[in-house]
Design a protein around this motif. Structure first.
Motif, mmCIF file in Angstrom:
data_model
loop_
_atom_site.group_PDB
_atom_site.id
_atom_site.type_symbol
_atom_site.label_atom_id
_atom_site.label_comp_id
_atom_site.label_asym_id
_atom_site.label_seq_id
_atom_site.Cartn_x
_atom_site.Cartn_y
_atom_site.Cartn_z
ATOM 1 N N ARG A 124 0.603 -1.127 -0.027
ATOM 2 C CA ARG A 124 0.011 -0.015 0.037
ATOM 3 C C ARG A 124 0.777 1.179 0.121
ATOM 4 N NH1 ARG A 124 -2.643 -3.844 2.716
ATOM 5 N NH2 ARG A 124 -1.538 -3.494 4.897
ATOM 6 N N ARG A 139 2.296 3.645 3.122
ATOM 7 C CA ARG A 139 1.881 2.836 4.324
ATOM 8 C C ARG A 139 3.253 3.136 5.509
ATOM 9 N NH1 ARG A 139 1.542 -3.519 5.175
ATOM 10 N NH2 ARG A 139 2.808 -3.471 3.330
ATOM 11 N N PHE A 140 4.254 3.429 5.118
ATOM 12 C CA PHE A 140 5.692 3.834 5.688
ATOM 13 C C PHE A 140 6.255 5.010 5.162
ATOM 14 C CE2 PHE A 140 5.581 -1.166 5.529
ATOM 15 C CZ PHE A 140 5.242 -1.220 6.728
ATOM 16 N N ASP A 162 6.259 1.132 -0.491
ATOM 17 C CA ASP A 162 5.083 1.607 0.607
ATOM 18 C C ASP A 162 5.603 3.097 0.962
ATOM 19 O OD1 ASP A 162 3.878 -0.621 0.179
ATOM 20 O OD2 ASP A 162 4.140 -1.419 2.171
ATOM 21 N N LEU A 208 6.025 -7.250 6.632
ATOM 22 C CA LEU A 208 5.666 -5.879 6.629
ATOM 23 C C LEU A 208 4.418 -5.593 7.280
ATOM 24 C CD1 LEU A 208 7.159 -4.503 3.174
ATOM 25 C CD2 LEU A 208 7.969 -4.621 5.335
ATOM 26 N N PHE A 209 3.371 -6.360 7.194
ATOM 27 C CA PHE A 209 2.307 -6.524 8.341
ATOM 28 C C PHE A 209 2.691 -6.106 9.630
ATOM 29 C CE2 PHE A 209 -0.351 -8.950 11.234
ATOM 30 C CZ PHE A 209 -1.340 -8.127 11.425
ATOM 31 N N SER A 216 4.083 -2.614 10.310
ATOM 32 C CA SER A 216 3.214 -1.926 10.149
ATOM 33 C C SER A 216 2.103 -1.353 11.347
ATOM 34 C CB SER A 216 2.027 -2.170 9.147
ATOM 35 O OG SER A 216 0.991 -3.074 9.482
ATOM 36 N N ASP A 217 1.689 -0.478 11.256
ATOM 37 C CA ASP A 217 0.579 0.265 12.405
ATOM 38 C C ASP A 217 -0.782 -0.834 12.631
ATOM 39 O OD1 ASP A 217 2.275 2.004 12.767
ATOM 40 O OD2 ASP A 217 0.802 3.754 11.766
#
Length: 266
Positions: free
Chosen positions: A6, A9-10, A35, A242-243, A246-247
């Motif tokens: 996405r 995302r970062f 991302d 990376l999930f 991620s937040d």
């Protein structure tokens, strides 16, 4: 870029990936760049390979790094802090296998006999596995925590292995090194969360990497079970890593996510 990436995302974050010259590490670095990271530092013992991967990423910068060397790891992380002022995401994908022992196991499988590895395993083979896989993970975790603790935030994701759970016959040094990686990471996770640092682990099963390509055909055929998914792609494992970075995974601390395509559960 994977289908789950996405953009943004970062956004603006600073990342570092070990073992980024190929396989899962390269896939993680590519997805971080897609991302929105401000910069991703790609580290690998193979200078040429990691430079080639970094050249394809607008946010990428390559460094040669042997994770078994504590001073090299500390220096590489300190360089990131000097250049960018912080380290937000650290993914540790560096590791080794043992092609010679894999061949012994394959030969025994073809001959219909037990592998008989332990009594032939040398001290050098044992130490190499522990030095890179377990000691290397300690060096990376320690440097990452040192870098992130003053900021009170950060994410570390470690690539482990499902071999820590199913402990393949004839592969004791690899299984032990990865079991140690999992326990080490979980212990650090319980400590570091008090400083706002999340540590988690992905434990892949068979994945299409350079290690898999070096696996003898007799062993690869054993993973071709129609009742489960085939070999994962590096990008599929990167998606999980990376999930965790991620937040969306804010409440996951000390998790070991088994990603083996349904071969077994733990």
């Amino acid at each position: 870029m994977s289908g789950d990436a996405r953009p943004g995302r970062f956004e603006g974050r600073i990342a570092m990936v070990t073992g980024a010259g190929s396989g899962m590490g390269a896939a993680v670095a590519g997805q971080l760049a897609a991302d929105g990271v401000r910069a991703v530092v790609l580290a690998d013992v193979n200078r040429e390979a990691v430079a080639a991967v970094a050249e394809r990423l607008p946010a990428g910068r390559a460094v040669a790094l042997d994770v078994a060397d504590a001073a090299e790891v500390d220096g590489a992380v300190e360089d990131v802090l000097r250049e960018y002022g912080r380290l937000d995401i650290l993914v540790h994908a560096a590791g080794v296998d043992d092609p010679q022992v894999k061949q012994w196991i394959a030969d025994a499988l073809v001959a219909g006999r037990p592998p008989g590895v332990t009594d032939r395993l040398t001290d050098a083979a044992w130490r190499r596995m522990m030095r890179v896989n377990l000691d290397g993970t300690f060096h990376v975790l320690r440097a990452g925590v040192r870098a992130m603790r003053p900021a009170g935030a950060g994410v570390i994701v470690v690539i482990g292995s499902s071999s820590a759970f199913d402990t393949p016959a004839g592969y004791p040094h690899y299984a032990a090194s990865k079991a140690g990686v999992h326990a080490l990471s979980q212990a650090v996770a319980k400590e570091a969360i008090a400083s706002g640092i999340r540590v988690n682990v992905v434990a892949p099963g068979p994945t299409r990497t350079g290690m898999a390509a070096r696996t003898p055909e007799a062993l690869r055929a054993g993973f071709a079970d129609p009742r489960v998914r085939g070999y994962a792609t590096p990008e599929e494992i990167a998606d999980i890593a990376l999930f965790l970075a991620s937040d969306a995974a804010a409440n996951l601390v000390g998790a070991v996510l088994l990603a083996n395509g349904g071969r077994f559960t733990a």
